[in-house]
Design a protein around this motif. Structure first.
Motif, PDB file in Angstrom:
ATOM      1  N   LEU A  57      86.295   8.870  87.600  1.00 33.86           N
ATOM      2  CA  LEU A  57      87.297   9.826  87.336  1.00 33.86           C
ATOM      3  C   LEU A  57      88.094   9.061  86.342  1.00 33.86           C
ATOM      4  CD1 LEU A  57      88.271  11.500  90.529  1.00 33.86           C
ATOM      5  CD2 LEU A  57      86.982  12.381  88.833  1.00 33.86           C
ATOM      6  N   LYS A 100      88.850  11.249  83.092  1.00 27.68           N
ATOM      7  CA  LYS A 100      90.117  11.894  83.199  1.00 27.68           C
ATOM      8  C   LYS A 100      91.342  10.899  82.412  1.00 27.68           C
ATOM      9  CE  LYS A 100      88.291  15.314  85.587  1.00 27.68           C
ATOM     10  NZ  LYS A 100      88.089  16.594  84.795  1.00 27.68           N
ATOM     11  N   THR A 125      98.249  13.224  83.500  1.00 32.86           N
ATOM     12  CA  THR A 125      97.854  11.898  83.397  1.00 32.86           C
ATOM     13  C   THR A 125      98.343  11.046  84.527  1.00 32.86           C
ATOM     14  OG1 THR A 125      97.071  11.987  81.037  1.00 32.86           O
ATOM     15  CG2 THR A 125      97.328   9.869  81.971  1.00 32.86           C
TER      16      THR A 125
END
Length: 480
Positions: free
Chosen positions: A304, A308, A446
Motif C-alpha cells: 500500500l 498509494k 496522502t
C-alpha cells in the motif's frame, strides 16, 4: 552437529556431518516442488484480483472472498487432514491433495461467474490443507532428527517464501501478458508431474496399529478456526464493532476452548495434551504465528505504501519485491546453521529481532518523498530474519517427537502457518483503515494513509518484540 530442544552440539570434524543419499536428495526435490507450488498458489491470484473482479462481475465488497475463501478452508482443515494422513496414509493424502488442486485449478480457470470461482478457491484451500501437512510429515519422516532434517526444513522454509514471492510476480506477469486464467492453469502440469513421480520415490507412511478418529475434536477445531479466520477477515472490511464479527470471534473462542477440553479426555485425541503442553511445540508454534502473521501484514502494508504513497504500479511493486524472495531464500539456507550454532530458542529470537527491523524502520522513515531503496533494504533485512524465524519454529515445533507423532506436530506447524497468513492482513488493515478514516476530515489523503500505515507498522513491530521476549523467557533450553 545436532539440535535438541534448543541445545546445540557442534561437531569439530566436518567429515562426521551426515550427508544426504541420492534417494533423499530426490525426495527432497520432489517435496520442495510441492511446497513451492502450494505456497505460490496462495499468492498467484493476489495481484490479479481486481482484473478477475472486472472480468466476472464481482461487486467491490465481494472481492475479498477470492482470498478469504482460500484462507478459511486452508486454515480450518489443516489440523484435521494432518491427523487423517497419520491414520490412513501420508502419501495417499498428499496425492489426493495435489489431485484436488489440479482439478480445482481447472475449475477456476473455466469460471464464468463469481460463485464458480469462489467454489474453486474453496476447493484449492481444501487441497492445500490436505497436501501441506502430509508433505511436511513425509519430509520429517524421510530425514532423521538432527542436521539432515534441519537442513531439509531450512530449504523447505526458503521454498515457502520463494513460492509466495514468485507467485506474486508470476501472477502479475501472467495476468498482464496472457490472462488471469493462467494463474490457475499453471498449477495443473506441475501438480500432475509431482503426482506421477511421488509413488516412485516415496513409500507410504502412516501410524502403526489402529487408532480412532477424534470426530468431536475435528469438528470443534475446524469450525472454531473457520469462525476465527472469517471473523478477522470480516473485521478488516466492516470494523471490529460489527455485530457478526463479534459473534464469530466469540464463537471461535468458545469452540476452541471446547476443543481443548475434548482433547483432555479423548481416547485418541486429534492434538494430544502432552504435545500441546510440550514447551518446544507450544512456544515454537507461538513464535511461528508471530513471525508469519506480522511479516505477512508488513508486506501488505508496504505494498500500500509503495503504490498509494510513492506511486509505483502493481507490476513495479511485484518486481521490487523479488529481492525479498532472494533474501528469504538465503535466510532459509542459513537458518539451520544459526540454529545449530545457537539452539532453537536463540535462533527463533535472532530471526524475530532481524524481522522487526522492517516495521520499525518503516514506522520511522515512511513519507511521501522517502527513498524507495531504503524501504527495500529494510524489507530485505526483515525478510532474511523472517525466514530464519520460520525455519527455527519449524525445527523447534517438530523436534524431540517420535515418528508416529510427526504428522500431528507438522499439522500443528502448518496450521500455524495458514492461520498466520489468513489473519495478519485483515488485522493490520483494520487498524490502518480506522486511523486513515479518522484523519481524512482534517488531513490530505496522502497524510491520512501515511498516518494509518505508521500506526500499523509500529504495532506490528511491538507485537514482534513482545513475542521475542516471551520466547526468550519461557522457551527454556534443555541442557546437553
Amino acid at each position: 552437529m545436532s539440535v535438541l530442544d534448543g541445545t546445540a552440539v557442534q561437531n569439530d570434524n566436518p567429515a562426521l556431518e551426515p550427508r544426504m543419499s541420492k534417494r533423499q536428495r530426490a525426495i527432497l526435490i520432489l517435496l520442495l516442488s510441492s511446497t513451492f507450488l502450494l505456497a505460490a498458489d496462495f499468492s498467484l491470484l493476489t495481484v490479479a484480483i481486481p482484473v478477475i473482479g472486472d472480468g466476472l462481475g464481482f461487486a467491490v465488497g465481494d472481492l475479498q472472498w477470492i482470498s478469504t475463501a482460500f484462507a478459511i478452508t486452508s486454515a480450518g482443515f489443516t489440523l484435521l487432514f494432518g491427523r487423517i494422513a497419520d491414520l490412513y496414509g501420508r502419501r495417499r493424502m498428499f496425492l489426493a491433495g495435489l489431485a484436488l488442486l489440479a482439478l480445482s485449478s481447472l475449475l477456476g480457470a473455466a469460471a464464468n461467474e463469481p460463485l464458480v470461482l469462489i467454489i474453486a478457491r474453496v476447493l484449492q484451500g481444501v487441497a492445500t490443507a490436505m497436501a501441506t501437512p502430509a508433505a511436511l510429515a513425509l519430509l520429517t519422516t524421510s530425514f532423521p532428527e538432527g542436521p539432515l532434517r534441519a537442513k531439509a526444513l531450512g530449504v523447505n522454509g526458503a521454498m515457502i517464501s520463494a513460492g509466495f514471492t514468485v507467485g506474486a510476480v508470476a501472477g502479475g506477469l501472467l495476468t498482464d501478458l496472457l490472462s488471469w486464467r493462467w494463474a490457475f492453469l499453471i498449477n495443473v502440469p506441475i501438480a500432475v508431474a509431482i503426482i506421477v513421480l511421488t509413488p516412485r520415490l516415496l513409500p507410504e507412511s502412516r501410524l502403526a496399529g489402529r487408532a480412532k478418529m477424534d470426530v468431536p475434536g475435528a469438528v470443534t477445531v475446524s469450525t472454531g478456526l473457520i469462525a476465527l479466520v472469517y471473523g478477522v477477515s470480516r473485521a478488516g472490511e466492516e470494523g471490529w464493532g460489527d455485530a457478526l464479527v463479534l459473534v464469530l470471534l466469540a464463537a471461535a473462542a468458545v469452540l476452541l476452548t471446547v476443543f481443548y477440553r475434548i482433547e483432555l479426555r479423548a481416547e485418541s485425541p486429534l492434538a494430544s495434551v502432552r504435545i500441546l503442553n510440550k514447551p518446544s511445540v507450544l512456544w515454537g508454534n507461538f513464535g511461528g504465528l508471530i513471525a508469519i502473521t506480522m511479516q505477512t501484514a508488513v508486506i501488505f502494508l508496504a505494498t500500500l505504501y509503495l503504490q498509494k504513497v510513492n506511486g509505483l504500479s502493481a507490476m513495479d511493486t511485484g518486481l521490487a519485491f523479488s529481492g525479498l524472495g532472494i533474501a528469504a531464500f538465503v535466510g532459509g539456507v542459513v537458518a539451520p546453521k544459526v540454529v545449530g550454532r545457537f539452539g532453537n530458542r536463540l535462533g527463533l529470537v535472532i530471526g524475530l529481532t532481524l524481522q522487526v527491523i522492517g516495521p520499525i524502520g518503516l514506522a520511522l522513515t515512511a513519507s511521501a518523498d522517502s527513498s524507495i531503496l531504503l524501504v527495500l533494504v529494510l524489507l530485505t533485512v526483515a525478510s532474511f530474519g523472517h525466514l530464519t524465524a520460520v525455519v527455527s519454529y519449524m525445527i523447534t515445533s517438530t523436534s524431540g517427537l517420535p515418528n508416529e507423532e510427526q504428522g500431528l506436530a507438522t499439522g500443528l506447524a502448518t496450521m500455524t502457518q495458514q492461520v498466520g497468513l489468513a489473519v495478519g492482513i485483515p488485522v493490520m488493515s483494520a487498524i490502518a483503515t480506522t486511523r486513515i478514516h479518522a484523519m481524512e476530515a482534517t488531513h490530505s489523503a496522502t497524510d491520512s494513509v501515511l498516518s494509518g500505515l505508521r500506526l500499523a507498522f509500529t504495532l506490528d513491530a511491538g507485537v514482534v518484540v513482545l513475542g521475542g521476549l516471551l520466547i526468550l523467557v519461557f522457551l527454556r533450553s534443555r541442557k546437553a
